[in-house]
Design a protein around this motif. Sequence first.
Motif, PDB file in Angstrom:
ATOM      1  N   GLY A  12      36.171  80.942   8.824  1.00 52.78           N
ATOM      2  CA  GLY A  12      35.853  79.967   8.165  1.00 52.78           C
ATOM      3  C   GLY A  12      34.625  80.027   7.211  1.00 52.78           C
ATOM      4  O   GLY A  12      33.602  80.423   7.889  1.00 52.78           O
ATOM      5  N   SER A  13      34.572  79.911   5.819  1.00 56.22           N
ATOM      6  CA  SER A  13      33.438  80.518   4.966  1.00 56.22           C
ATOM      7  C   SER A  13      32.839  79.135   4.318  1.00 56.22           C
ATOM      8  O   SER A  13      32.261  79.273   3.134  1.00 56.22           O
ATOM      9  CB  SER A  13      33.955  81.489   4.088  1.00 56.22           C
ATOM     10  N   GLY A  14      32.938  78.002   4.783  1.00 59.12           N
ATOM     11  CA  GLY A  14      32.336  76.951   4.325  1.00 59.12           C
ATOM     12  C   GLY A  14      30.668  77.169   4.737  1.00 59.12           C
ATOM     13  O   GLY A  14      30.392  78.035   5.080  1.00 59.12           O
ATOM     14  N   ARG A  38      41.150  81.312  -0.934  1.00 56.48           N
ATOM     15  CA  ARG A  38      41.212  82.367  -1.921  1.00 56.48           C
ATOM     16  C   ARG A  38      39.403  82.940  -2.098  1.00 56.48           C
ATOM     17  O   ARG A  38      39.247  83.804  -2.664  1.00 56.48           O
ATOM     18  CB  ARG A  38      41.650  82.328  -3.311  1.00 56.48           C
ATOM     19  N   GLY A  39      38.768  81.761  -1.963  1.00 56.55           N
ATOM     20  CA  GLY A  39      37.342  82.368  -1.713  1.00 56.55           C
ATOM     21  C   GLY A  39      36.364  81.320  -0.940  1.00 56.55           C
ATOM     22  O   GLY A  39      37.134  80.444  -0.216  1.00 56.55           O
ATOM     23  N   PRO A  40      35.052  81.519  -0.876  1.00 59.10           N
ATOM     24  CA  PRO A  40      34.554  80.702   0.048  1.00 59.10           C
ATOM     25  C   PRO A  40      33.971  79.558  -0.350  1.00 59.10           C
ATOM     26  O   PRO A  40      34.328  79.012  -1.606  1.00 59.10           O
ATOM     27  CB  PRO A  40      33.132  81.504   0.096  1.00 59.10           C
ATOM     28  N   PRO A 142      25.118  78.002  -9.859  1.00 60.63           N
ATOM     29  CA  PRO A 142      25.337  76.873 -11.250  1.00 60.63           C
ATOM     30  C   PRO A 142      26.375  75.978 -10.511  1.00 60.63           C
ATOM     31  O   PRO A 142      26.618  74.843 -11.117  1.00 60.63           O
ATOM     32  CB  PRO A 142      26.116  77.600 -12.191  1.00 60.63           C
ATOM     33  N   VAL A 143      27.304  76.149  -9.361  1.00 63.96           N
ATOM     34  CA  VAL A 143      28.001  75.351  -8.644  1.00 63.96           C
ATOM     35  C   VAL A 143      27.711  75.475  -7.157  1.00 63.96           C
ATOM     36  O   VAL A 143      26.919  76.101  -6.412  1.00 63.96           O
ATOM     37  CB  VAL A 143      29.331  75.869  -8.971  1.00 63.96           C
ATOM     38  N   MET A 144      28.093  74.314  -6.489  1.00 59.20           N
ATOM     39  CA  MET A 144      27.676  74.156  -5.033  1.00 59.20           C
ATOM     40  C   MET A 144      28.329  75.305  -4.076  1.00 59.20           C
ATOM     41  O   MET A 144      27.448  75.672  -3.125  1.00 59.20           O
ATOM     42  CB  MET A 144      28.404  73.085  -4.334  1.00 59.20           C
ATOM     43  N   ASN A 145      29.368  76.205  -4.238  1.00 60.47           N
ATOM     44  CA  ASN A 145      29.697  77.178  -3.628  1.00 60.47           C
ATOM     45  C   ASN A 145      28.935  78.372  -3.810  1.00 60.47           C
ATOM     46  O   ASN A 145      29.049  79.528  -3.307  1.00 60.47           O
ATOM     47  CB  ASN A 145      31.177  77.219  -3.517  1.00 60.47           C
ATOM     48  N   SER A 146      28.003  78.289  -5.013  1.00 58.15           N
ATOM     49  CA  SER A 146      27.059  79.716  -5.085  1.00 58.15           C
ATOM     50  C   SER A 146      26.478  79.842  -3.761  1.00 58.15           C
ATOM     51  O   SER A 146      26.294  81.306  -3.502  1.00 58.15           O
ATOM     52  CB  SER A 146      26.114  79.422  -6.261  1.00 58.15           C
ATOM     53  N   ILE A 147      26.099  79.114  -2.891  1.00 56.23           N
ATOM     54  CA  ILE A 147      25.361  79.451  -1.586  1.00 56.23           C
ATOM     55  C   ILE A 147      26.270  80.144  -0.867  1.00 56.23           C
ATOM     56  O   ILE A 147      25.944  81.412  -0.347  1.00 56.23           O
ATOM     57  CB  ILE A 147      25.060  78.171  -1.131  1.00 56.23           C
ATOM     58  N   CYS A 148      27.444  79.708  -0.702  1.00 53.57           N
ATOM     59  CA  CYS A 148      28.487  80.300   0.213  1.00 53.57           C
ATOM     60  C   CYS A 148      28.907  81.503  -0.206  1.00 53.57           C
ATOM     61  O   CYS A 148      29.014  82.598   0.690  1.00 53.57           O
ATOM     62  CB  CYS A 148      29.452  79.328   0.472  1.00 53.57           C
ATOM     63  N   ARG A 149      29.091  81.680  -1.691  1.00 50.50           N
ATOM     64  CA  ARG A 149      29.501  83.084  -2.062  1.00 50.50           C
ATOM     65  C   ARG A 149      28.424  84.155  -1.844  1.00 50.50           C
ATOM     66  O   ARG A 149      28.538  85.322  -1.485  1.00 50.50           O
ATOM     67  CB  ARG A 149      29.945  82.783  -3.660  1.00 50.50           C
ATOM     68  N   VAL A 157      28.044  91.720   5.957  1.00 52.50           N
ATOM     69  CA  VAL A 157      28.971  90.886   6.137  1.00 52.50           C
ATOM     70  C   VAL A 157      30.161  91.409   5.283  1.00 52.50           C
ATOM     71  O   VAL A 157      29.990  91.841   4.037  1.00 52.50           O
ATOM     72  CB  VAL A 157      28.424  89.404   5.553  1.00 52.50           C
ATOM     73  N   GLU A 158      31.325  91.580   6.034  1.00 52.13           N
ATOM     74  CA  GLU A 158      32.664  92.045   5.228  1.00 52.13           C
ATOM     75  C   GLU A 158      33.439  90.830   5.201  1.00 52.13           C
ATOM     76  O   GLU A 158      33.780  90.087   6.288  1.00 52.13           O
ATOM     77  CB  GLU A 158      33.193  93.127   5.999  1.00 52.13           C
ATOM     78  N   SER A 159      33.558  90.202   3.880  1.00 55.44           N
ATOM     79  CA  SER A 159      34.584  89.041   4.035  1.00 55.44           C
ATOM     80  C   SER A 159      35.893  89.326   3.589  1.00 55.44           C
ATOM     81  O   SER A 159      36.195  90.208   2.584  1.00 55.44           O
ATOM     82  CB  SER A 159      33.733  88.013   2.826  1.00 55.44           C
ATOM     83  N   LYS A 160      37.002  88.619   4.324  1.00 58.63           N
ATOM     84  CA  LYS A 160      38.102  88.783   3.901  1.00 58.63           C
ATOM     85  C   LYS A 160      38.705  87.515   3.559  1.00 58.63           C
ATOM     86  O   LYS A 160      38.899  86.729   4.450  1.00 58.63           O
ATOM     87  CB  LYS A 160      38.936  89.213   4.999  1.00 58.63           C
ATOM     88  N   PHE A 161      38.948  87.323   2.176  1.00 62.35           N
ATOM     89  CA  PHE A 161      39.600  85.902   1.772  1.00 62.35           C
ATOM     90  C   PHE A 161      40.964  85.887   1.488  1.00 62.35           C
ATOM     91  O   PHE A 161      41.591  87.125   1.388  1.00 62.35           O
ATOM     92  CB  PHE A 161      38.889  85.568   0.254  1.00 62.35           C
TER      93      PHE A 161
END
Length: 392
Positions: A12-14, A38-40, A142-149, A157-161
């Motif tokens: 989970g990438s929230g 597809r993304g965090p 510029p958007v809320m998920n900028s932090i998670c991204r 960290v290796e991310s697998k979306f």
Amino acid sequence: MAGSVSRVAVIGSGISGAVCASLLARNGVSVTLLESARGPGGRMSYRNCLVFEFLVENGVTEIDVFQMSQREITEEGKELFFDHGAPLFTVSNPDVLDIVSEWESRGLVAEWKENFASFDCISRKFVEFEQEGLSKKYVGVPVMNSICRALSHEPGVESKFGMGVGRLEWLDEKKLWSLTGLDGQNIGNFEGVISSDKNTFSKRFTDVTGRPPPLDLNLLPELAAKLQDVPVSSCFVLMLAFSEPLSSIPVKGFSFKNSEVLRWAFCDSSKPGHSATSERWVLHSTMEYAKGVVSQAGLQKPSSSTLAKVAEELFIEFQRTGLTIPLPFFKKAHRWGSAFPAASIAGEEKCLCDRKKRIAICGDFCVSPTVEGAILSAMAASSKLTEILTCL
């Protein structure tokens, strides 16, 4: 295993999973961040909507679209951006504030310097105006998920979306976790696991997919009772875009009193770093309204007709306020099926952990249904697992 690098899977990438991954990596752990989407972002996600496609879907011919003002169809390359999940967050814990201050220095968050109020739907008046400077409101830039991204792409960290987890198996002889994807693909073996995704163990996963949850709670008898049924609430949001500012509304965010349909409204385009070439609002439904829709439509992904009906009902309630609300050039609803926890399951521990099997469960459902609660839970889970791994 002294001197070797431990491998940990974070599911989970929230905001909770992303913070976990970042903190573990900073402590020398090799992290694989797994996300079915597809993304965090999770509930920190944003939505970019193609206005051209929306208009055509709703019966406007392509010729008519191009005869409309360019402003309505070409904002940011024919896209409108909405923070359609968590609109903002506040912080009171000093440890969380340290983390958020670092994000602010990196340009990932900014203070949203607007005062909010409440709107009474009976008197049709704004009441309880917020005192200036009472508490800081933070938003992603510029958007809320900028932090998670940003956190999901930090060193270590290796991310697998697009990688949903279908099964977690404890290999007792090797003392490792073996993870398999929803597609049957072998993801790998890990010394530890942190799950911030309720679907890992929730029976709702079965209700929606017809498959057993990835994590068999029989493996964690001491945690099973708390994880068996985490109560959650649904919510619908309505994304609206207007050609002109809604000048009858004196604030950029307000709660609704005495409405069975609407709970919150936020002017998304007033946030720092957001485009203001159109006025964009996000409305949140009440939990009771969403519960009624879900009881009729079911837990599966809502149909386009259901979402269109919800969009119309939420917008009509918005107009019933008596405020001057013109017709928007964009209107679309979204359902958050189980994103809002209705209880806290971890208490003062802030996360659940099985030390012998080196697995932790974290998320806002462990502490409180807020961004700060999710961060606090992530901090607790990453700290406990780091401590456990140093003893290997």
